[in-house]
Motif scaffolding. Structure first.
Motif, PDB file in Angstrom:
ATOM      1  N   GLY A  33     -11.298  10.493  11.376  1.00  0.00           N
ATOM      2  CA  GLY A  33     -10.857   9.146  11.039  1.00  0.00           C
ATOM      3  C   GLY A  33      -9.349   9.004  11.022  1.00  0.00           C
ATOM      4  O   GLY A  33      -8.795   8.041  11.561  1.00  0.00           O
ATOM      5  N   VAL A  34      -8.652   9.968  10.410  1.00  0.00           N
ATOM      6  CA  VAL A  34      -7.193   9.881  10.368  1.00  0.00           C
ATOM      7  C   VAL A  34      -6.613  10.075  11.770  1.00  0.00           C
ATOM      8  O   VAL A  34      -5.610   9.457  12.131  1.00  0.00           O
ATOM      9  N   ASN A  43       0.852  -1.192   0.000  1.00  0.00           N
ATOM     10  CA  ASN A  43       0.000   0.000   0.000  1.00  0.00           C
ATOM     11  C   ASN A  43       0.886   1.240   0.000  1.00  0.00           C
ATOM     12  O   ASN A  43       1.503   1.581   1.013  1.00  0.00           O
ATOM     13  N   SER A  44       0.967   1.901  -1.125  1.00  0.00           N
ATOM     14  CA  SER A  44       1.788   3.108  -1.245  1.00  0.00           C
ATOM     15  C   SER A  44       0.979   4.377  -1.018  1.00  0.00           C
ATOM     16  O   SER A  44       1.502   5.483  -1.182  1.00  0.00           O
ATOM     17  N   ASP A  45      -0.283   4.216  -0.627  1.00  0.00           N
ATOM     18  CA  ASP A  45      -1.175   5.384  -0.474  1.00  0.00           C
ATOM     19  C   ASP A  45      -1.247   5.880   0.968  1.00  0.00           C
ATOM     20  O   ASP A  45      -2.035   6.781   1.264  1.00  0.00           O
ATOM     21  N   ALA A  46      -0.455   5.303   1.881  1.00  0.00           N
ATOM     22  CA  ALA A  46      -0.485   5.750   3.275  1.00  0.00           C
ATOM     23  C   ALA A  46       0.885   5.524   3.898  1.00  0.00           C
ATOM     24  O   ALA A  46       1.552   4.530   3.614  1.00  0.00           O
ATOM     25  N   GLY A  69      -7.487  21.087  -5.944  1.00  0.00           N
ATOM     26  CA  GLY A  69      -8.784  20.423  -5.983  1.00  0.00           C
ATOM     27  C   GLY A  69      -8.824  19.041  -5.354  1.00  0.00           C
ATOM     28  O   GLY A  69      -9.877  18.394  -5.351  1.00  0.00           O
ATOM     29  N   GLN A  70      -7.711  18.572  -4.819  1.00  0.00           N
ATOM     30  CA  GLN A  70      -7.654  17.239  -4.219  1.00  0.00           C
ATOM     31  C   GLN A  70      -7.616  17.339  -2.699  1.00  0.00           C
ATOM     32  O   GLN A  70      -6.849  18.114  -2.126  1.00  0.00           O
ATOM     33  N   ARG A  71      -8.459  16.539  -2.030  1.00  0.00           N
ATOM     34  CA  ARG A  71      -8.468  16.485  -0.567  1.00  0.00           C
ATOM     35  C   ARG A  71      -7.313  15.618  -0.086  1.00  0.00           C
ATOM     36  O   ARG A  71      -7.072  14.532  -0.599  1.00  0.00           O
ATOM     37  N   ASP A 114      -6.399   8.598   0.625  1.00  0.00           N
ATOM     38  CA  ASP A 114      -7.834   8.292   0.581  1.00  0.00           C
ATOM     39  C   ASP A 114      -8.616   9.581   0.807  1.00  0.00           C
ATOM     40  O   ASP A 114      -8.807  10.021   1.947  1.00  0.00           O
ATOM     41  N   ALA A 115      -9.073  10.204  -0.252  1.00  0.00           N
ATOM     42  CA  ALA A 115      -9.730  11.515  -0.162  1.00  0.00           C
ATOM     43  C   ALA A 115     -11.046  11.459   0.592  1.00  0.00           C
ATOM     44  O   ALA A 115     -11.574  12.496   1.004  1.00  0.00           O
TER      45      ALA A 115
END
Length: 247
Positions: free
Chosen positions: A156-157, A47-50, A124-126, A149-150
């Motif tokens: 939550g984070v 998982n490279s998204d976190a 424009g990206q969260r 994860d937008a």
């Protein structure tokens, strides 16, 4: 008085786990200036998204109010860095105090700190994120959690980072040496009566074995284990014993 680094703290050793739940330590960075400490990045396999960056850097002895002030200063730094990158702040939650249990002993002090969740908007990206900072054994431990994860909200984070810290901190080993280990000299006892200014005494049946004065220890046998135990109690009584510091 001694310098904070190189005097009060002359050497520190930190042992951290290579795996915390599903998170794995992948990179360690030692900064050129010792006051900046070291950092470690934790990622999840596949998982490279976190990722979570954990920073260890010397703090010293702080009150709860001083720790909160540091946490707010760190949060201001996050805001300023985001503004410089052209990030538009969308939401930053409230700083929440945390008290992490690190020992099963009934009188053990928890590790205290603060955690906050936040969501930024850039192009424009969260961008959900969170920050936590605690004070443990004369060191700050700061965590920055970033995730792509937008859909995640700041609460939550924050809860995910808080859970990570609850698993990480009890497994850390942090020991330091230097002036923070402020031994009291032990002198040979003469006589069998403790003076009125003695802070505490140690006796065996009816025989006085030693006592604590504000700046030194007096013992019947200065080399005995009883004298060393009395010195440790004296260090506690005179606020010379600092958490995480060893001989």
């Amino acid at each position: 008085r001694v310098p904070f680094l190189g005097g009060f703290l002359q050497e520190s050793r930190i042992v951290y786990p290579l795996q915390v739940g599903q998170w794995e330590a992948t990179a360690e960075k030692r900064y050129d200036h010792p006051e900046l400490g070291v950092s470690v990045r934790y990622v999840q396999s596949g998982n490279s998204d976190a990722w979570i960056d954990v920073y260890f850097y010397p703090a010293g002895v702080l009150s709860d109010e001083q720790l909160e002030a540091v946490a707010r200063s760190e949060l201001d730094g996050v805001r300023n860095a985001a503004a410089q990158r052209g990030v538009v702040e969308s939401r930053i939650g409230e700083l929440s105090p945390v008290a992490l249990t690190v020992s099963q002993e009934p009188d053990a002090e928890p590790v205290k700190g603060h955690v906050v969740g936040m969501v930024f908007t850039q192009d424009g990206q969260r961008i959900p994120s969170a920050m936590a900072i605690v004070l443990d054994r004369l060191y700050f431990i700061k965590g920055r959690y970033s995730v792509k994860d937008a859909s995640m909200e700041e609460a939550g984070v924050r809860l995910q980072l808080q859970g990570f810290f609850a698993d990480l901190v009890p497994r850390l080993q942090i020991v330091s040496r230097g002036g923070c280990w402020s031994e009291m000299p032990i002198q040979q006892m003469a006589g069998d009566v403790a003076p009125a200014e003695a802070l505490m005494t140690m006796s065996d049946e009816d025989r006085l074995n030693g006592y604590v004065l504000p700046d030194h220890i007096v013992a019947r046998d200065p080399d005995s284990d009883e004298a060393k135990a009395l010195m440790l109690m004296g260090m506690v009584a005179t606020e010379r014993l600092f958490p995480g510091c060893v001989p």
